[in-house]
Design a protein around this motif. Sequence first.
Motif, PDB file in Angstrom:
ATOM      1  N   THR A 285      13.126  38.410   2.314  1.00  0.00           N
ATOM      2  CA  THR A 285      12.505  37.209   1.752  1.00  0.00           C
ATOM      3  C   THR A 285      12.751  35.983   2.633  1.00  0.00           C
ATOM      4  OG1 THR A 285      14.470  36.757   0.428  1.00  0.00           O
ATOM      5  CG2 THR A 285      12.722  38.020  -0.634  1.00  0.00           C
ATOM      6  N   ASP A 286      11.946  34.968   2.400  1.00  0.00           N
ATOM      7  CA  ASP A 286      12.123  33.669   3.048  1.00  0.00           C
ATOM      8  C   ASP A 286      13.434  33.044   2.546  1.00  0.00           C
ATOM      9  OD1 ASP A 286      10.543  31.104   4.294  1.00  0.00           O
ATOM     10  OD2 ASP A 286      11.711  30.531   2.535  1.00  0.00           O
ATOM     11  N   PRO A 287      14.257  32.490   3.451  1.00  0.00           N
ATOM     12  CA  PRO A 287      15.570  32.003   3.009  1.00  0.00           C
ATOM     13  C   PRO A 287      15.488  30.785   2.081  1.00  0.00           C
ATOM     14  CG  PRO A 287      15.168  31.454   5.330  1.00  0.00           C
ATOM     15  CD  PRO A 287      14.061  32.364   4.899  1.00  0.00           C
ATOM     16  N   HIS A 288      14.412  30.021   2.141  1.00  0.00           N
ATOM     17  CA  HIS A 288      14.307  28.833   1.281  1.00  0.00           C
ATOM     18  C   HIS A 288      13.648  29.166  -0.055  1.00  0.00           C
ATOM     19  CE1 HIS A 288      15.420  26.437   4.738  1.00  0.00           C
ATOM     20  NE2 HIS A 288      14.499  27.074   5.424  1.00  0.00           N
ATOM     21  N   SER A 289      12.577  29.903  -0.002  1.00  0.00           N
ATOM     22  CA  SER A 289      11.775  30.106  -1.213  1.00  0.00           C
ATOM     23  C   SER A 289      12.078  31.415  -1.927  1.00  0.00           C
ATOM     24  CB  SER A 289      10.290  30.106  -0.841  1.00  0.00           C
ATOM     25  OG  SER A 289       9.976  31.241  -0.043  1.00  0.00           O
ATOM     26  N   GLY A 290      12.670  32.368  -1.232  1.00  0.00           N
ATOM     27  CA  GLY A 290      12.877  33.686  -1.841  1.00  0.00           C
ATOM     28  C   GLY A 290      11.593  34.494  -1.952  1.00  0.00           C
ATOM     29  N   GLN A 291      10.535  34.030  -1.296  1.00  0.00           N
ATOM     30  CA  GLN A 291       9.273  34.779  -1.357  1.00  0.00           C
ATOM     31  C   GLN A 291       9.306  35.938  -0.366  1.00  0.00           C
ATOM     32  OE1 GLN A 291       5.784  32.440  -1.577  1.00  0.00           O
ATOM     33  NE2 GLN A 291       4.417  34.182  -1.354  1.00  0.00           N
ATOM     34  N   PRO A 292       8.891  37.126  -0.805  1.00  0.00           N
ATOM     35  CA  PRO A 292       8.912  38.270   0.116  1.00  0.00           C
ATOM     36  C   PRO A 292       7.892  38.120   1.247  1.00  0.00           C
ATOM     37  CG  PRO A 292       8.732  38.987  -2.178  1.00  0.00           C
ATOM     38  CD  PRO A 292       8.487  37.508  -2.163  1.00  0.00           C
ATOM     39  N   GLY A 293       8.252  38.709   2.398  1.00  0.00           N
ATOM     40  CA  GLY A 293       7.362  38.671   3.563  1.00  0.00           C
ATOM     41  C   GLY A 293       6.398  39.837   3.538  1.00  0.00           C
ATOM     42  N   PHE A 294       5.490  39.833   2.570  1.00  0.00           N
ATOM     43  CA  PHE A 294       4.573  40.968   2.386  1.00  0.00           C
ATOM     44  C   PHE A 294       3.677  41.232   3.588  1.00  0.00           C
ATOM     45  CE2 PHE A 294       5.001  40.132  -2.275  1.00  0.00           C
ATOM     46  CZ  PHE A 294       5.323  41.413  -2.667  1.00  0.00           C
ATOM     47  N   LYS A 295       3.482  40.228   4.420  1.00  0.00           N
ATOM     48  CA  LYS A 295       2.448  40.348   5.441  1.00  0.00           C
ATOM     49  C   LYS A 295       2.889  41.090   6.693  1.00  0.00           C
ATOM     50  CE  LYS A 295      -0.756  38.091   3.269  1.00  0.00           C
ATOM     51  NZ  LYS A 295      -1.944  38.802   2.800  1.00  0.00           N
ATOM     52  N   ARG A 296       4.166  41.384   6.795  1.00  0.00           N
ATOM     53  CA  ARG A 296       4.621  42.018   8.037  1.00  0.00           C
ATOM     54  C   ARG A 296       5.746  43.001   7.756  1.00  0.00           C
ATOM     55  NH1 ARG A 296       6.489  38.433  12.633  1.00  0.00           N
ATOM     56  NH2 ARG A 296       6.875  36.901  11.029  1.00  0.00           N
ATOM     57  N   THR A 297       5.386  44.237   7.453  1.00  0.00           N
ATOM     58  CA  THR A 297       6.394  45.277   7.283  1.00  0.00           C
ATOM     59  C   THR A 297       6.265  46.260   8.447  1.00  0.00           C
ATOM     60  OG1 THR A 297       6.274  45.114   4.870  1.00  0.00           O
ATOM     61  CG2 THR A 297       7.211  47.138   5.773  1.00  0.00           C
ATOM     62  N   PRO A 298       7.354  46.542   9.172  1.00  0.00           N
ATOM     63  CA  PRO A 298       7.269  47.547  10.239  1.00  0.00           C
ATOM     64  C   PRO A 298       6.790  48.886   9.660  1.00  0.00           C
ATOM     65  CG  PRO A 298       9.350  46.351  10.347  1.00  0.00           C
ATOM     66  CD  PRO A 298       8.703  45.962   9.052  1.00  0.00           C
ATOM     67  N   ALA A 299       5.896  49.549  10.376  1.00  0.00           N
ATOM     68  CA  ALA A 299       5.245  50.728   9.797  1.00  0.00           C
ATOM     69  C   ALA A 299       4.812  51.700  10.883  1.00  0.00           C
ATOM     70  CB  ALA A 299       4.030  50.288   8.984  1.00  0.00           C
ATOM     71  N   ARG A 300       4.442  52.899  10.451  1.00  0.00           N
ATOM     72  CA  ARG A 300       3.727  53.819  11.342  1.00  0.00           C
ATOM     73  C   ARG A 300       2.705  54.571  10.493  1.00  0.00           C
ATOM     74  NH1 ARG A 300       8.882  56.625  11.397  1.00  0.00           N
ATOM     75  NH2 ARG A 300       8.785  58.321   9.878  1.00  0.00           N
ATOM     76  N   VAL A 301       1.727  55.144  11.174  1.00  0.00           N
ATOM     77  CA  VAL A 301       0.678  55.856  10.457  1.00  0.00           C
ATOM     78  C   VAL A 301       0.377  57.145  11.194  1.00  0.00           C
ATOM     79  CG1 VAL A 301      -1.247  54.681  11.648  1.00  0.00           C
ATOM     80  CG2 VAL A 301      -1.577  55.542   9.327  1.00  0.00           C
ATOM     81  N   GLU A 302       0.056  58.194  10.426  1.00  0.00           N
ATOM     82  CA  GLU A 302      -0.288  59.479  11.056  1.00  0.00           C
ATOM     83  C   GLU A 302      -1.393  60.144  10.248  1.00  0.00           C
ATOM     84  OE1 GLU A 302       3.379  61.662  10.819  1.00  0.00           O
ATOM     85  OE2 GLU A 302       3.588  61.080   8.731  1.00  0.00           O
ATOM     86  N   ARG A 303      -2.104  61.026  10.902  1.00  0.00           N
ATOM     87  CA  ARG A 303      -3.173  61.748  10.221  1.00  0.00           C
ATOM     88  C   ARG A 303      -2.556  62.757   9.256  1.00  0.00           C
ATOM     89  NH1 ARG A 303      -6.963  66.262  12.294  1.00  0.00           N
ATOM     90  NH2 ARG A 303      -8.652  66.118  10.775  1.00  0.00           N
TER      91      ARG A 303
END
Length: 868
Positions: free
Chosen positions: A669-687
């Motif tokens: 989360t953001d240290p001031h607001s406590g809002q989660p950083g939904f827009k950038r999660t490390p990920a991978r994708v596979e078929r």
Amino acid sequence: MTAGVRTTCAYCGVGCGILARPTGERVAEIKGDPDHPANRGRLCSKGTHLGETIGLEGRLLHPMIGGRRTSWDKALALVARRFAEAIATHGPDSVAFYVSGQLLTEDYYVANKLMKGFIGSANIDTNSRLCMASAVAGHLRAFGEDVVPARYDDLDQADLVLLVGSNTAWCHPVVHQRIMAARAERGTKLVVIDPRRTETCEEADLHLAIRPGSDVALMNGLLTFAREAGLVDEAFLARSVSVPGDFWDRTGKESDLWSVARTCDVAPADLRRLYDLFAAHPRTVTLFSQGINQSLRGTDQVNAVINLHLATGRIGKPGAAPFSITGQPNAMGGREVGGLATSLAAHMDFAPENVARVGRFWAAPNVATKPGLKAVDLFRSVRDGRIKALWVMATNPAASLPDAGMVREALELCPFVVVSDCIADTDTSRYADVKLPAAAWGEKEGTVTNSERMVSRQRAFLPPAGESRPDWWIVAEVGRRMGWKAAFAYDSAADIFREHARLSAYQNEGRRLFDLRDRVALGNHAYDALTPFRWGGDAFADGVFSTDDKKARLVPVEQAPLPVPLANWPMTLNTGRYRDQWHTMTRTGLSPRLGRHRPEPLVEIHPDDARRIGIVEGDLARLSTPQGSSVYRAAISDRQRRGELFAPIHWTDRQSSLGRTGLLTSPSTDPHSGQPGFKRTPARVERLVTEWRGFLVAREPPATTDDMHATHVRVNQGWLVELAGDGDPGRLARRLMPRGDPIDANDPARGRLRAVMVSNGRLAAALQVARDGTLPSRDWLVAQLASETAPPAVELLAGRPAAPVPERGAIVCACFDVGARTMARAIVEHRLESVEAVGQAILAGTNCGSCRPAIRTLIAECGGAALG
Ligand code: SF4
């Protein structure tokens, strides 16, 4: 014939006025209210189809304890007793409420009063924490009060609109249409700053697809340019703004054009165009939403936007403001009453004088003295055993909070969970010890505040379903049973509104802009007849802010280092909404028309990434993050940046075993607001390769199981279920078809399974499965569910009529049920060159207008080739 009951939409923070006219038992005609200033009669596709969602399907109708029906008296007594026991044994901070931007202000007020005033803890937080807490924190830092210094009229009067991290065409469609109308009338310039090329970009003068998380660099670059170009309003700064000594040095670091272009990964020439537009148009509105707020640096990003407006004096004037637009219908009302754990009540924080003032007003001896747990921390505390009793109101954190797996674990471990909701079975209520039926939209009375501080009435036009009750009544009854009878002796929502208004004015003396003193003496009739009003007037037009010295603050913010891709998680997951769905689909999922725009959750992948990974359009793809994994249908699109993925937030266990994005997102989360950083999660994708693919159309939803992938979507008179799995598909007919004797035509050698069931002359269900994935179009079989007479079995088994009908394709226009293929044919055959021409030819886009950007895209994609 009456025009209908005036109310407001159940969905987003635009807060559109609605006229609802009941036309039968739990059926209503819905129209936009032409007199409501927020929408002037317009509605988007979601609002337009609200009438399809007010039936009793899925409703929680009675109080339940341990899965068994009980009386209100027993349920309320148990809740009061278990909360009182936890408080007596472990203290006030051992209990918590998790509430919702869907609550009305009166509901919110009573819940906040019970927790902060009488229980004596601030452990009440709202799901609005997930969508706009960073804007709140940014406003507090800059203005000294959480005030949105803008109104929709500013969008009509602006010469330049910057949309930052905001897909308004899908998420706030009526505001988007308003911007488009202003653009058509007066040539308003439009710049979209968003890593994705969304439909909002279709009509923009400029789209900057910046690197995710580089917003501070961009805003500081624009600010530095503004200073060098002499655009800083020195007189305004001297009179109304505090400027820290290091402000210009810190915001000017690496803020030259070339450095900003490099950090943001955009062409310097495009950046220069933005600068020139900004210089040429002092009437600038910067409208921002989740792309700014849902970040680990969300508060800094908000302040970077506000800094730009303060420094150039583009605030408090017509057509000039930073504008945080909220996601939920009453996130703003929640902010007013103190629904966030970080504020006390009525825009007061936990300063000792505020605690004493609120204590005097409520006659409460035990007012909370410090902020409570923010949403993610609250559920961590539940999991760690520090919270012994939890009450979840009108929200579904087991699906919507980040790292929903952790939330489910917490709910499982919590000794006592109460869920009050209008829906019987949600991912969260499965963990409830007590379920309390809440009145739904259309059944309750109260107020909501939209994104521009406008307070409007929501009004009932339906009787409450079953034994459901308004949320404020439920909370007040628990408060009374906990021993605070006088404090919670409300007879109506109007009583609560008057008290809320009195508290806002109590010993205020101009300290806080939020002040409803003009409404303190509102009688019951006047409350019933209340017309929309905006508190705070033309906020900050006088250059006076809510800080102690009455000056706004420039906040020196610097671009944080951007994370580099990790070996195991080389990509980045971004999440967001679809045009025709709302949150966890408990309501929009009931509408057949809304379901067909995006019937399945898709993961969008850039073509270069897809090629590298070996995924093609329509494949199943497994998307994994450190929190978990889920499966989606792949959509290959150059609207994505390379290395970035996009997935929708809506799907839950109830509709799908696929696409449950809440299981994937990072809880950081953001240290001031406590809002989660939904827009950038490390990920991978596979078929993901499955041995068979299929679909079922059925009048009743079938029971699917965890050993296959299945997604349900509502269609006219039934359900469409997309299926995929491994093993022998021969057993599927037994498991998925209704009881009876299906007609089947299996071809094991070719791996095909086809079965239909006809009941009383009508199609009851049809199943199509193929090992090679070659399946007929869904449209024709879905249409047969609504037919009074089933076609011949041979046609049903083939999944198509003897005389072929043209395919409709995915729905573009939900109002007139026009699919992409129908539209493309019309564009080509009739040489249609504009959205208006498409509307004249096939009606698409002529009602709510939500699909107009999509029509524009289709014209560009297929019209050019055909017309050229
Ligand atoms: S824009 Fe759409 S969803 Fe939002 S309030 Fe208006 S009608 Fe409802």
